[in-house]
Design an enzyme around this catalytic site. Structure first.
Site, PDB file in Angstrom:
ATOM      1  N   SER A 110       0.848  -1.192   0.000  1.00 36.57           N
ATOM      2  CA  SER A 110       0.000   0.000   0.000  1.00 36.57           C
ATOM      3  C   SER A 110       0.884   1.243   0.000  1.00 36.57           C
ATOM      4  CB  SER A 110      -0.875  -0.066   1.246  1.00 36.57           C
ATOM      5  OG  SER A 110      -1.097   1.197   1.771  1.00 36.57           O
ATOM      6  N   SER A 111       0.302   2.372  -0.381  1.00 37.69           N
ATOM      7  CA  SER A 111       1.083   3.617  -0.444  1.00 37.69           C
ATOM      8  C   SER A 111       1.520   4.095   0.943  1.00 37.69           C
ATOM      9  CB  SER A 111       0.269   4.708  -1.130  1.00 37.69           C
ATOM     10  OG  SER A 111      -0.924   4.930  -0.417  1.00 37.69           O
ATOM     11  N   CYS A 112       0.964   3.509   2.006  1.00 40.57           N
ATOM     12  CA  CYS A 112       1.352   3.958   3.356  1.00 40.57           C
ATOM     13  C   CYS A 112       2.775   3.545   3.713  1.00 40.57           C
ATOM     14  CB  CYS A 112       0.375   3.439   4.406  1.00 40.57           C
ATOM     15  SG  CYS A 112       0.499   1.671   4.633  1.00 40.57           S
ATOM     16  N   TYR A 139       1.159  -1.111  10.609  1.00 39.59           N
ATOM     17  CA  TYR A 139       0.694  -1.713   9.351  1.00 39.59           C
ATOM     18  C   TYR A 139       1.731  -1.476   8.244  1.00 39.59           C
ATOM     19  CZ  TYR A 139      -2.438  -2.260   5.281  1.00 39.59           C
ATOM     20  OH  TYR A 139      -3.027  -2.649   4.096  1.00 39.59           O
ATOM     21  N   LYS A 143       4.000  -4.081   5.915  1.00 37.81           N
ATOM     22  CA  LYS A 143       4.014  -4.080   4.445  1.00 37.81           C
ATOM     23  C   LYS A 143       5.442  -3.934   3.911  1.00 37.81           C
ATOM     24  CE  LYS A 143      -0.318  -4.606   3.458  1.00 37.81           C
ATOM     25  NZ  LYS A 143      -0.713  -5.860   2.800  1.00 37.81           N
ATOM     26  N   HIS A 186     -13.136   4.006   3.871  1.00 35.51           N
ATOM     27  CA  HIS A 186     -12.310   5.010   3.192  1.00 35.51           C
ATOM     28  C   HIS A 186     -13.208   6.094   2.587  1.00 35.51           C
ATOM     29  CE1 HIS A 186      -9.229   1.558   2.832  1.00 35.51           C
ATOM     30  NE2 HIS A 186      -8.833   2.380   3.782  1.00 35.51           N
TER      31      HIS A 186
HETATM   32  N1  LIG Z   1      -8.591  -1.037  -0.315  1.00 36.28           N
HETATM   33  C1  LIG Z   1      -7.660  -0.155  -0.643  1.00 36.28           C
HETATM   34  O1  LIG Z   1      -7.920   1.037  -0.889  1.00 36.28           O
HETATM   35  C2  LIG Z   1      -6.223  -0.599  -0.746  1.00 36.28           C
HETATM   36  C3  LIG Z   1      -5.300   0.366  -1.089  1.00 36.28           C
HETATM   37  C4  LIG Z   1      -3.985   0.008  -1.176  1.00 36.28           C
HETATM   38  C5  LIG Z   1      -3.609  -1.294  -0.912  1.00 36.28           C
HETATM   39  N2  LIG Z   1      -4.514  -2.230  -0.587  1.00 36.28           N
HETATM   40  C6  LIG Z   1      -3.996  -3.588  -0.310  1.00 36.28           C
HETATM   41  O2  LIG Z   1      -4.680  -4.607  -1.016  1.00 36.28           O
HETATM   42  C7  LIG Z   1      -4.719  -5.788  -0.226  1.00 36.28           C
HETATM   43  C8  LIG Z   1      -6.162  -6.270  -0.119  1.00 36.28           C
HETATM   44  O3  LIG Z   1      -6.960  -5.225   0.412  1.00 36.28           O
HETATM   45  P1  LIG Z   1      -8.554  -5.237   0.317  1.00 36.28           P
HETATM   46  O4  LIG Z   1      -8.988  -3.837   0.258  1.00 36.28           O
HETATM   47  O5  LIG Z   1      -8.989  -6.206  -0.723  1.00 36.28           O
HETATM   48  O6  LIG Z   1      -8.917  -5.794   1.770  1.00 36.28           O
HETATM   49  P2  LIG Z   1     -10.193  -6.623   2.232  1.00 36.28           P
HETATM   50  O7  LIG Z   1     -11.352  -6.309   1.346  1.00 36.28           O
HETATM   51  O8  LIG Z   1     -10.319  -6.432   3.710  1.00 36.28           O
HETATM   52  O9  LIG Z   1      -9.748  -8.136   1.931  1.00 36.28           O
HETATM   53  C9  LIG Z   1      -8.747  -8.774   2.659  1.00 36.28           C
HETATM   54  C10 LIG Z   1      -9.056 -10.255   2.660  1.00 36.28           C
HETATM   55  O10 LIG Z   1      -8.056 -10.938   3.440  1.00 36.28           O
HETATM   56  C11 LIG Z   1      -8.720 -11.900   4.248  1.00 36.28           C
HETATM   57  N3  LIG Z   1      -7.969 -12.181   5.473  1.00 36.28           N
HETATM   58  C12 LIG Z   1      -7.680 -11.307   6.464  1.00 36.28           C
HETATM   59  N4  LIG Z   1      -7.032 -11.944   7.461  1.00 36.28           N
HETATM   60  C13 LIG Z   1      -6.908 -13.239   7.065  1.00 36.28           C
HETATM   61  C14 LIG Z   1      -6.330 -14.403   7.668  1.00 36.28           C
HETATM   62  N5  LIG Z   1      -5.740 -14.356   8.876  1.00 36.28           N
HETATM   63  N6  LIG Z   1      -6.401 -15.571   7.005  1.00 36.28           N
HETATM   64  C15 LIG Z   1      -7.015 -15.642   5.791  1.00 36.28           C
HETATM   65  N7  LIG Z   1      -7.572 -14.597   5.174  1.00 36.28           N
HETATM   66  C16 LIG Z   1      -7.515 -13.400   5.807  1.00 36.28           C
HETATM   67  C17 LIG Z   1     -10.050 -11.267   4.575  1.00 36.28           C
HETATM   68  O11 LIG Z   1     -10.986 -12.232   4.977  1.00 36.28           O
HETATM   69  P3  LIG Z   1     -12.018 -11.870   6.165  1.00 36.28           P
HETATM   70  O12 LIG Z   1     -12.685 -10.588   5.746  1.00 36.28           O
HETATM   71  O13 LIG Z   1     -12.922 -13.057   6.216  1.00 36.28           O
HETATM   72  O14 LIG Z   1     -11.163 -11.686   7.387  1.00 36.28           O
HETATM   73  C18 LIG Z   1     -10.413 -10.595   3.255  1.00 36.28           C
HETATM   74  O15 LIG Z   1     -11.088 -11.481   2.398  1.00 36.28           O
HETATM   75  C19 LIG Z   1      -4.100  -5.434   1.134  1.00 36.28           C
HETATM   76  O16 LIG Z   1      -2.759  -5.871   1.142  1.00 36.28           O
HETATM   77  C20 LIG Z   1      -4.135  -3.928   1.165  1.00 36.28           C
HETATM   78  O17 LIG Z   1      -3.041  -3.386   1.854  1.00 36.28           O
HETATM   79  C21 LIG Z   1      -5.835  -1.926  -0.506  1.00 36.28           C
END
Ligand SMILES: NC(=O)c1ccc[n+]([C@@H]2O[C@H](COP(=O)([O-])OP(=O)(O)OC[C@H]3O[C@@H](n4cnc5c(N)ncnc54)[C@H](OP(=O)(O)O)[C@@H]3O)[C@@H](O)[C@H]2O)c1
Length: 327
Positions: A110-112, A139, A143, A186
Site C-alpha cells: 500500500s502507499s502507506c 501496518y 508491508k 475510506h
Molecule cells: N482497499 C484499498 O484502498 C487498498 C489500497 C492500497 C492497498 N490495498 C492492499 O490490497 C490488499 C487487499 O486489500 P482489500 O482492500 O482487498 O482488503 P479486504 O477487502 O479487507 O480483503 C482482505 C481479505 O483478506 C482476508 N484475510 C484477512 N485476514 C486473514 C487471515 N488471517 N487468514 C485468511 N484470510 C484473511 C479477509 O478475509 P475476512 O474478511 O474473512 O477476514 C479478506 O477477504 C491489502 O494488502 C491492502 O493493503 C488496498
C-alpha cells in the site's frame, strides 16, 4: 498436464482479491486452475495450516491479497492486529510458497509504506527515507517487511531455485466489494453512503470535514487487478531491467490526483444528489497531497483504463445491489 498454471489467490473474498479472480477469469484463465480458501477455511496466520494447504494444493503461482486492512480508527485502536497478523500472514505464505517450489508470487502492499513527508508524487525510491505516518506505522512496517521478504528470497534463491517474487503498491482503491461501514470506511465508500442516504432522506446538505482542497489519487479496483496480473506475467528480464534487487516494488496508480471537493461533486452527480455540499474548514484537512509516481509501471507497459466517473458509477451499482444494508 494443463498449460495453465495453478494460481492461488489469497484473500479472494476481499475487494482486491475478488477483482484479481475476476481479471484472471476475464483473461481466459480456467476457473478450475484458480485455488481459493476463505478465512474460515484457512487462517493464514497459522503456519501449520498454511503448510498443509500448500502441500495439498501445490499451486504454481500466488497472489497475496489477504491482509488485515482498516481505516485510521481501527489502526489506532488495534495496532497489534495490524502488525502481528500481517507479518504472520506474509511470512507464512511467502516462506511456505518457497518451500513448496512456488516460483512466482505477487505481494500487495500500500502507499502507506512511504514516509509521511515524502516528496510528491511519491517514487519507489522514497521507501525508507524518512519517518512514517504514526497512525498506521505498524501496518506500514509489516508491508515494508513483506517487500523485503520477497526481495530476500529473490536474492538468496533467485538464481538457484528460480524464485521470482514481486511487489505492487497500489494507491487508494475503490469499486465493487468495498467496505461501506458507516464509521470505518475510506473516503469514496463513505461519501457514496452519505450522498445516497442524503438523497433518500431529501437532506438539504451533506457536511464534509475540512476545506475540500486536499488532493488524493484513486484507482478503480479492476484496474488494480489488471495491473497485478500484468506485473506478475512480465518476463523476468523486463522486470529486472526496470527494478533493482533491493528496490523492486512497483507503484500502481492512475497518475493524477483530484481535490476532495471535485471528488465529492462527482460522487453527488453519480448518485443524483442535488443538495448542498457543506465543507467545514474548522475540521482538519490531513496531508495536502498524496499521489503515487507510476512512471515505473507505465514504462513496463501498463496504464489505468477506468475514468473516475465511470468507475464510481460501477461502484454505486455494487453499493445498491450488495451493501446498502451494511452497518
Ligand atoms: N482497499 C484499498 O484502498 C487498498 C489500497 C492500497 C492497498 N490495498 C492492499 O490490497 C490488499 C487487499 O486489500 P482489500 O482492500 O482487498 O482488503 P479486504 O477487502 O479487507 O480483503 C482482505 C481479505 O483478506 C482476508 N484475510 C484477512 N485476514 C486473514 C487471515 N488471517 N487468514 C485468511 N484470510 C484473511 C479477509 O478475509 P475476512 O474478511 O474473512 O477476514 C479478506 O477477504 C491489502 O494488502 C491492502 O493493503 C488496498
Amino acid at each position: 498436464m494443463s498449460v495453465h498454471p495453478k494460481i492461488y489467490v489469497a484473500g479472494h473474498r476481499g475487494m482486491v482479491g475478488s477483482a484479481i479472480v475476476r481479471q484472471l477469469l476475464a483473461q481466459g484463465h480456467p476457473a478450475d486452475r484458480i485455488v481459493t480458501r476463505t478465512h474460515a477455511e484457512l487462517d493464514l496466520t497459522n503456519q501449520a495450516a498454511v503448510n498443509a494447504f500448500f502441500a495439498a494444493e501445490k499451486p504454481d503461482q500466488v497472489y497475496l491479497a489477504a491482509a488485515k486492512v482498516g481505516g485510521i480508527h481501527a489502526n489506532h485502536t488495534y495496532p497489534v492486529e495490524f502488525i502481528y497478523q500481517n507479518l504472520m500472514m506474509q511470512a507464512n505464505v511467502i516462506d511456505t510458497a518457497f518451500r513448496h517450489g512456488v516460483q512466482k508470487l505477487l505481494f500487495l502492499g500500500s502507499s502507506c509504506i512511504y514516509p509521511k513527508l515524502a516528496s510528491q508524487p511519491m517514487r519507489e525510491d522514497a521507501l525508507l527515507t524518512g519517518a512514517l505516518e504514526s497512525t498506521n506505522e505498524p501496518y506500514a512496517i509489516a508491508k515494508i517487511a513483506g517487500i523485503k521478504l520477497c526481495e530476500s528470497y529473490n536474492r538468496q534463491y533467485g538464481a538457484s531455485h528460480g524464485v521470482d517474487y514481486r511487489s505492487v503498491m497500489p494507491t487508494n482503491l475503490y469499486g465493487p466489494g468495498d467496505n461501506y461501514h458507516p464509521e470505518n470506511s475510506h473516503v469514496i465508500p463513505a461519501l457514496i453512503r452519505r450522498f445516497h442516504e442524503a438523497k433518500a432522506n431529501h437532506a438539504p446538505s451533506v457536511p464534509i470535514w475540512g476545506t475540500g482542497t486536499p488532493r488524493r489519487e484513486f484507482l478503480y479496483v479492476d484496474d488494480m487487478a489488471a495491473a497485478s496480473v500484468h506485473v506478475m506475467n512480465l518476463p523476468l528480464s523486463t522486470y529486472s531491467q526496470h527494478t533493482q534487487p533491493m528496490l523492486s516494488h512497483i507503484n500502481v496508480g492512475c497518475g493524477h490526483d483530484i481535490t476532495i471537493r471535485e471528488l465529492a461533486e462527482t460522487i453527488a452527480r453519480v448518485i443524483g444528489y442535488t443538495g448542498d455540499i457543506a465543507f467545514d474548514p474548522a475540521k482538519p484537512d490531513g496531508t495536502p497531497r498524496k499521489l503515487m509516481d507510476s512512471t515505473r509501471l507505465n514504462a513496463l507497459g501498463w496504464q489505468a483504463q477506468a475514468g473516475l466517473e465511470a468507475g464510481l458509477e460501477r461502484a454505486y451499482e455494487d453499493f445498491l445491489q450488495n451493501h446498502k444494508q451494511q452497518t
